[in-house]
Design an enzyme around this catalytic site. Structure first.
Site, PDB file in Angstrom:
ATOM      1  NE  ARG A 217      -5.120  -2.957  -9.994  1.00 58.72           N
ATOM      2  CZ  ARG A 217      -4.997  -2.059  -9.040  1.00 58.72           C
ATOM      3  NH1 ARG A 217      -6.007  -1.742  -8.306  1.00 58.72           N
ATOM      4  NH2 ARG A 217      -3.820  -1.476  -8.773  1.00 58.72           N
TER       5      ARG A 217
ATOM      6  CD  GLU B 285       0.256  -1.291  -3.619  1.00 56.77           C
ATOM      7  OE1 GLU B 285      -0.021  -0.869  -2.475  1.00 56.77           O
ATOM      8  OE2 GLU B 285       0.133  -0.609  -4.633  1.00 56.77           O
ATOM      9  CG  ASP B 286      -1.094  -3.065  -7.475  1.00 56.50           C
ATOM     10  OD1 ASP B 286      -1.895  -2.201  -7.077  1.00 56.50           O
ATOM     11  OD2 ASP B 286      -0.147  -2.799  -8.218  1.00 56.50           O
TER      12      ASP B 286
ATOM     13  CE1 TYR C  68       5.219   1.038  -6.576  1.00 55.35           C
ATOM     14  CE2 TYR C  68       3.748   2.894  -6.876  1.00 55.35           C
ATOM     15  CZ  TYR C  68       3.953   1.570  -6.554  1.00 55.35           C
ATOM     16  OH  TYR C  68       2.886   0.769  -6.226  1.00 55.35           O
TER      17      TYR C  68
ATOM     18  CG  ASN D 111      -1.385   5.305 -11.841  1.00 56.28           C
ATOM     19  OD1 ASN D 111      -1.209   6.397 -12.336  1.00 56.28           O
ATOM     20  ND2 ASN D 111      -1.559   5.127 -10.546  1.00 56.28           N
TER      21      ASN D 111
ATOM     22  CE  LYS E  95       2.229   1.819  -2.508  1.00 50.08           C
ATOM     23  NZ  LYS E  95       1.023   1.813  -3.283  1.00 50.08           N
TER      24      LYS E  95
ATOM     25  CG  ASP F  71      -1.267   2.774  -0.888  1.00 49.49           C
ATOM     26  OD1 ASP F  71      -1.481   3.683  -0.072  1.00 49.49           O
ATOM     27  OD2 ASP F  71      -0.828   2.979  -2.028  1.00 49.49           O
ATOM     28  CG  ASP F  72      -4.031  -1.162  -4.554  1.00 45.70           C
ATOM     29  OD1 ASP F  72      -3.155  -0.483  -5.097  1.00 45.70           O
ATOM     30  OD2 ASP F  72      -3.881  -2.363  -4.261  1.00 45.70           O
TER      31      ASP F  72
HETATM   32  P1  NAD Z   1     -10.479  -2.381 -10.569  1.00 49.09           P
HETATM   33  O1  NAD Z   1     -10.147  -3.384 -11.596  1.00 49.09           O
HETATM   34  O2  NAD Z   1     -10.878  -2.814  -9.211  1.00 49.09           O
HETATM   35  O3  NAD Z   1     -11.674  -1.475 -11.126  1.00 49.09           O
HETATM   36  C1  NAD Z   1     -11.784  -1.008 -12.426  1.00 49.09           C
HETATM   37  C2  NAD Z   1     -13.200  -0.499 -12.614  1.00 49.09           C
HETATM   38  O4  NAD Z   1     -13.283   0.150 -13.887  1.00 49.09           O
HETATM   39  C3  NAD Z   1     -14.272  -1.583 -12.613  1.00 49.09           C
HETATM   40  O5  NAD Z   1     -15.381  -1.140 -11.875  1.00 49.09           O
HETATM   41  C4  NAD Z   1     -14.652  -1.709 -14.088  1.00 49.09           C
HETATM   42  O6  NAD Z   1     -16.010  -2.117 -14.286  1.00 49.09           O
HETATM   43  C5  NAD Z   1     -14.453  -0.295 -14.544  1.00 49.09           C
HETATM   44  N1  NAD Z   1     -14.286  -0.202 -15.999  1.00 49.09           N
HETATM   45  C6  NAD Z   1     -13.542  -0.994 -16.798  1.00 49.09           C
HETATM   46  N2  NAD Z   1     -13.701  -0.624 -18.071  1.00 49.09           N
HETATM   47  C7  NAD Z   1     -14.548   0.407 -18.069  1.00 49.09           C
HETATM   48  C8  NAD Z   1     -15.116   1.204 -19.089  1.00 49.09           C
HETATM   49  N3  NAD Z   1     -14.820   1.010 -20.381  1.00 49.09           N
HETATM   50  N4  NAD Z   1     -15.960   2.184 -18.723  1.00 49.09           N
HETATM   51  C9  NAD Z   1     -16.256   2.397 -17.430  1.00 49.09           C
HETATM   52  N5  NAD Z   1     -15.764   1.667 -16.419  1.00 49.09           N
HETATM   53  C10 NAD Z   1     -14.916   0.691 -16.751  1.00 49.09           C
HETATM   54  O7  NAD Z   1      -9.238  -1.414 -10.474  1.00 49.09           O
HETATM   55  P2  NAD Z   1      -8.904  -0.403  -9.291  1.00 49.09           P
HETATM   56  O8  NAD Z   1      -8.091  -1.059  -8.249  1.00 49.09           O
HETATM   57  O9  NAD Z   1     -10.139   0.260  -8.835  1.00 49.09           O
HETATM   58  O10 NAD Z   1      -7.928   0.606 -10.056  1.00 49.09           O
HETATM   59  C11 NAD Z   1      -8.396   1.346 -11.134  1.00 49.09           C
HETATM   60  C12 NAD Z   1      -7.319   2.265 -11.671  1.00 49.09           C
HETATM   61  O11 NAD Z   1      -7.009   3.229 -10.701  1.00 49.09           O
HETATM   62  C13 NAD Z   1      -5.988   1.577 -12.040  1.00 49.09           C
HETATM   63  O12 NAD Z   1      -5.540   2.041 -13.281  1.00 49.09           O
HETATM   64  C14 NAD Z   1      -5.059   2.030 -10.978  1.00 49.09           C
HETATM   65  O13 NAD Z   1      -3.730   2.159 -11.464  1.00 49.09           O
HETATM   66  C15 NAD Z   1      -5.624   3.373 -10.648  1.00 49.09           C
HETATM   67  N6  NAD Z   1      -5.207   3.803  -9.332  1.00 49.09           N
HETATM   68  C16 NAD Z   1      -4.611   5.006  -9.235  1.00 49.09           C
HETATM   69  C17 NAD Z   1      -4.151   5.435  -8.034  1.00 49.09           C
HETATM   70  C18 NAD Z   1      -3.508   6.772  -7.943  1.00 49.09           C
HETATM   71  O14 NAD Z   1      -3.106   7.308  -8.902  1.00 49.09           O
HETATM   72  N7  NAD Z   1      -3.371   7.353  -6.809  1.00 49.09           N
HETATM   73  C19 NAD Z   1      -4.285   4.626  -6.940  1.00 49.09           C
HETATM   74  C20 NAD Z   1      -4.916   3.376  -7.050  1.00 49.09           C
HETATM   75  C21 NAD Z   1      -5.382   2.983  -8.270  1.00 49.09           C
END
Ligand code: NAD
Length: 539
Positions: free
Chosen positions: A147, A236-237, A94, A399, A165, A259-260
């Site tokens: 995504r 997911e994603d 993963y 991530n 997953k 899950d996200d």
């Molecule tokens: P998303 O695309 O829905 O949201 C991204 C957000 O970041 C948006 O609000 C965007 O406006 C903002 N953004 C983009 N560029 C920016 C900048 N330069 N400055 C400030 N804000 C900025 O994505 P998401 O589903 O919310 O996921 C976001 C991240 O979280 C991903 O990298 C994902 O891998 C990570 N994530 C981690 C875990 C974990 O580790 N447990 C779980 C889920 C998601």
């Protein structure tokens, strides 16, 4: 079918194949004699052989591919390998390796796994789904590939995510693999690189949006309900423009979750509960500032708010303690570009485009990075947090590793060892000022497999927000004082199976108490769950 054909087929059936571990008697009985070299291996010997093969490979992607091929050949051996050392193998099957594997999925494509449902087959989704050989499916992970992690639109290349997953549902919490099904919905891709690549495997068209997309999702949900009425559907994603409305539409109608949004929220909340065990503070005393206001950011903010409500705040008071900052700055009341799901976290505040200024003004106790953009938690940010807080909570959750808002080493160095740190992708331990810090990985894997096992064991009719709060508390409670002393706020991944089964038992107990179960409550829930858990051995 002749005996030889039966034996040959068996050797190519990943659920029942034992490869070199078929006994001589089985070989004679099944018509396999002569199709294998003479030695009869134990499962342990087979596992050792795979370890040896993995040791010869230089890159994690090569290891991923070897394991993926193994999964197509012999599932028992695949899971025996993964479960022999989960802390080592989870990052290979993963995140972070799966990110690179998805990006190159079409180039390295080998055997099909799971079900692909293209929007061109609308009206026939039930028929296509029914081609899957297993009829009792309890867990589905589905993506539309828009995504993938923080990597964006990968179209059908995103299939690595549901596959990986679901492997973790099994390896980490014992959900039997034959009850799981990975699905990719192919509605096109807006990734021009893929559209131009002759090796791309998905529909060669731009993404379908709007009413046609919604109708496709609805048909898919109906088909799943008709064929697999006991299943739980995990989204997911998906891009947040779809993820949030889909969850809203179905969460109170079927057994489903995202899950996200919810798993991420729960693992972050678990990290917060763990951090509070270090700082000795209360949840209701915290102020959170998120970098990123997408599905992960708003999902975490909402679950934290609901957890604060359980500790006595009103939902408005709780949300007022969660501030979000996105690509256009702080979410505040003069902003006109916000989506409905962001509005609960839009507060009265002057417009603010600088994250450091937002820190100075809001004085958060915790910053959580979910922006997909690396390096946003720079030295100035961490120093500001460390000036304001005795023990600043710093969670760069984006991530894969290449997108992390900062590294563990940067957080400890710039905070002078004060940071309580956890990240989305793993970082190695850090030596700073003669102290060894062990960074935790706020990996959803602490939550979703346990949730899966609890839902399976109870046949729960719903997956509720409160179940995620129960899960978060259960994870945080299991962290030992020795781990907390080294900065580690999650249970060690080496013991994740045991941790997940304990968490699953806590969630299951809650499901029974809430009357959501479709089976009778067993006398000993923990023993019941451990009894159901998949064990990688030849039956
Ligand atoms: P998303 O695309 O829905 O949201 C991204 C957000 O970041 C948006 O609000 C965007 O406006 C903002 N953004 C983009 N560029 C920016 C900048 N330069 N400055 C400030 N804000 C900025 O994505 P998401 O589903 O919310 O996921 C976001 C991240 O979280 C991903 O990298 C994902 O891998 C990570 N994530 C981690 C875990 C974990 O580790 N447990 C779980 C889920 C998601």
């Amino acid at each position: 079918m002749s005996a030889q054909e039966t034996g040959f087929t068996l050797l190519h059936d990943p659920l029942n194949n034992r490869g070199s571990a078929f006994t001589l008697a089985q070989r004679q009985q099944q018509g396999i004699e002569g199709l294998l070299p003479q030695a009869v291996d134990s499962l342990e010997t087979q596992v050792a052989r795979i370890h040896l093969q993995l040791d010869t490979l230089d890159s994690d992607l090569q290891k991923y591919l070897l394991l993926s091929d193994l999964q197509s050949r012999n599932q028992t051996l695949f899971f025996a390998v993964i479960m022999s050392d989960p802390a080592t193998f989870m990052p290979l099957v993963y995140t972070p390796t799966v990110g690179e594997a998805c990006q190159k999925f079409d180039h390295f494509y080998r055997a099909p796994r799971g079900v692909y449902l293209p929007i061109t087959a609308k009206g026939r989704l039930k028929e296509l789904l029914s081609h899957w050989p297993q009829k009792d499916i309890r867990f589905i992970v589905v993506t539309d590939g828009e995504r993938i992690l923080g990597l964006g639109d990968l179209g059908v290349n995103g299939m690595g995510i549901p596959v990986g997953k679901l492997s973790l549902y099994t390896a980490v919490a014992g959900v039997p693999p034959e009850l799981t099904l990975p699905i990719t919905l192919d509605v096109g891709t807006n990734n021009q690189q893929y559209l131009d690549d002759p090796l791309y495997l998905g529909l060669r068209q731009h993404r379908v949006r709007g009413a046609e997309y919604d109708a496709f999702i609805e048909e898919f949900v109906q088909a799943v309900q008709a064929l697999y009425p006991k299943s739980c559907l995990q989204w997911e994603d998906f891009a947040n423009i779809n993820a949030v409305p889909i969850l809203e539409r179905y969460k109170d109608k079927i057994c489903t979750y995202n899950d996200d949004i919810q798993g991420t929220a729960a693992v972050a909340l678990a990290g917060i509960y763990g951090s509070l065990r270090i700082s000795g503070q209360k949840l209701t005393e915290q102020r959170f500032l998120f970098m990123g206001a997408g599905s992960a950011g708003t999902g975490i903010a909402e679950l934290i708010s609901e957890a604060m409500v359980l500790e006595g705040l009103s939902i408005e008071e709780a949300r007022a303690r969660c501030y979000l900052f996105d690509v256009n700055g702080l979410l505040e009341s003069t902003r006109t570009d916000l989506a409905d799901f962001q509005k609960p976290f839009t507060h009265q505040h002057a417009p603010c485009k600088s994250f450091v200024d937002a820190i100075e003004s809001i004085k958060p106790t915790a910053i959580i990075g979910v922006s997909t953009v690396p390096k946003l938690f720079n030295q100035q940010v961490i120093e500001a947090m460390s000036r304001i807080n005795e023990r600043p909570i710093i969670f760069p959750y984006s991530n894969p590793t290449s997108r992390s808002e900062c590294t563990a080493e940067e957080a400890y160095r710039w905070s002078n060892g004060k940071a309580i740190f956890a990240s989305g992708s793993p970082f190695p331990p850090v030596d700073f000022n003669g102290q060894k810090f062990v960074p935790g990985q706020g990996n959803n894997v602490y939550i979703f497999p346990a949730m899966g096992m609890a839902v399976l064991a109870t046949e729960s009719t719903r997956v509720t927000q409160a179940m995620f709060i129960v899960a978060a508390k259960a994870v945080a409670e299991q962290v030992t004082q020795a781990s907390l002393d080294s900065g580690l706020i999650y249970p060690p991944q080496s013991q994740i199976l045991d941790a997940s089964l304990r968490t699953a038992a806590k969630i299951a107990a809650y499901i029974f108490d809430q009357g959501l179960a479709r089976v009778a409550k067993p006398a000993d829930i923990d023993a019941h769950i451990r009894g159901m858990a998949y064990k990688p051995m030849y039956a």
